[in-house]
Write a protein that holds these residues in place. Sequence first.
Motif, PDB file in Angstrom:
ATOM      1  N   LEU A  93       4.095 -40.016  17.497  1.00 30.70           N
ATOM      2  CA  LEU A  93       4.028 -40.535  16.131  1.00 30.70           C
ATOM      3  C   LEU A  93       2.567 -40.796  15.828  1.00 30.70           C
ATOM      4  O   LEU A  93       1.876 -41.443  16.614  1.00 30.70           O
ATOM      5  N   TRP A  94       2.089 -40.274  14.681  1.00 29.91           N
ATOM      6  CA  TRP A  94       0.710 -40.491  14.261  1.00 29.91           C
ATOM      7  C   TRP A  94       0.672 -41.387  13.026  1.00 29.91           C
ATOM      8  O   TRP A  94       1.383 -41.120  12.042  1.00 29.91           O
ATOM      9  N   LEU A  95      -0.149 -42.391  13.041  1.00 27.74           N
ATOM     10  CA  LEU A  95      -0.450 -43.200  11.861  1.00 27.74           C
ATOM     11  C   LEU A  95      -1.816 -42.751  11.366  1.00 27.74           C
ATOM     12  O   LEU A  95      -2.827 -42.929  12.059  1.00 27.74           O
ATOM     13  N   MET A  96      -1.848 -42.144  10.181  1.00 32.89           N
ATOM     14  CA  MET A  96      -3.077 -41.540   9.686  1.00 32.89           C
ATOM     15  C   MET A  96      -4.107 -42.607   9.299  1.00 32.89           C
ATOM     16  O   MET A  96      -3.752 -43.635   8.696  1.00 32.89           O
ATOM     17  N   GLN A  97      -5.357 -42.341   9.645  1.00 31.18           N
ATOM     18  CA  GLN A  97      -6.453 -43.225   9.306  1.00 31.18           C
ATOM     19  C   GLN A  97      -7.380 -42.538   8.313  1.00 31.18           C
ATOM     20  O   GLN A  97      -7.308 -41.327   8.102  1.00 31.18           O
ATOM     21  N   GLU A  98      -8.248 -43.314   7.699  1.00 30.97           N
ATOM     22  CA  GLU A  98      -9.044 -42.792   6.595  1.00 30.97           C
ATOM     23  C   GLU A  98     -10.233 -41.961   7.038  1.00 30.97           C
ATOM     24  O   GLU A  98     -10.850 -41.281   6.227  1.00 30.97           O
ATOM     25  N   ASP A  99     -10.574 -41.968   8.299  1.00 34.81           N
ATOM     26  CA  ASP A  99     -11.769 -41.275   8.771  1.00 34.81           C
ATOM     27  C   ASP A  99     -11.467 -39.913   9.387  1.00 34.81           C
ATOM     28  O   ASP A  99     -12.282 -39.355  10.115  1.00 34.81           O
ATOM     29  N   GLY A 100     -10.309 -39.362   9.101  1.00 37.18           N
ATOM     30  CA  GLY A 100      -9.937 -38.074   9.677  1.00 37.18           C
ATOM     31  C   GLY A 100      -9.304 -38.193  11.042  1.00 37.18           C
ATOM     32  O   GLY A 100      -8.958 -37.182  11.657  1.00 37.18           O
TER      33      GLY A 100
END
Length: 233
Positions: A93-100
């Motif tokens: 499971l990936w939680l997307m972050q704002e820095d790519g």
Amino acid sequence: MISRRLLMASAGAAALQACARTPAPEVSRTATPAVTPPAPVPAAYGAITDEPFPIPAIQPGVVDPRLFRQVVASPRPDMEEGSILVDPDAAYLWLMQEDGNALRYGVSVGAAGFGWWGEAKLQYKRKWPRWTPPDEMVERRPEFEPYSIANGGMPGGPDNPLGARAHYLFQNGEDTLYRIHGACEPAYLGKAVSSGCIRMLDHDAIDLYERVRDGVRVVVLPSLMPDPLKTIY
């Protein structure tokens, strides 16, 4: 009187004896295989004692190190910050972050016949939630009848199948009945073992709960594996 011939013969024998090698002690040729110690468990997976119910530490050698949470490059840079992507075959499971980047967690997912996939919204989340198995599960497993919707479910606690945290997935305003939740036994992390829900270690479910917002998009990819590893329930 000792003759010169006898004296020389004795000296030669002594010289030969002095040059002889002392037999080496017999050495076993059966080598003892080297034992590789298990990889250390990150500090984030130690015992949690400030929750309403204690959460034990993860023991070394039980969880594949790749499944511990870690920051990685986002597999879907097009997805917005805060959204969630789940790949059941990779057990991530990936939680997307704002820095790519993305914060990646190990999960276990639905077993054969129970897997769910699609796009949903994380409608809301709960701490130590009440578990109310749907009627179709109670029909399959009559021992869950005391916790049915009609009977009010099971209160939160260490024996609750949802664990320390649950995140509720809705589609078009309707409850999908699938959750992202804790209570994954460490030995089953990374395997297809649940009734369709996305299970995490309680340590990770708590961490996700603190980071994720209500209303974010959740994308669960379809499984391409023909034979999931194991069915528990």
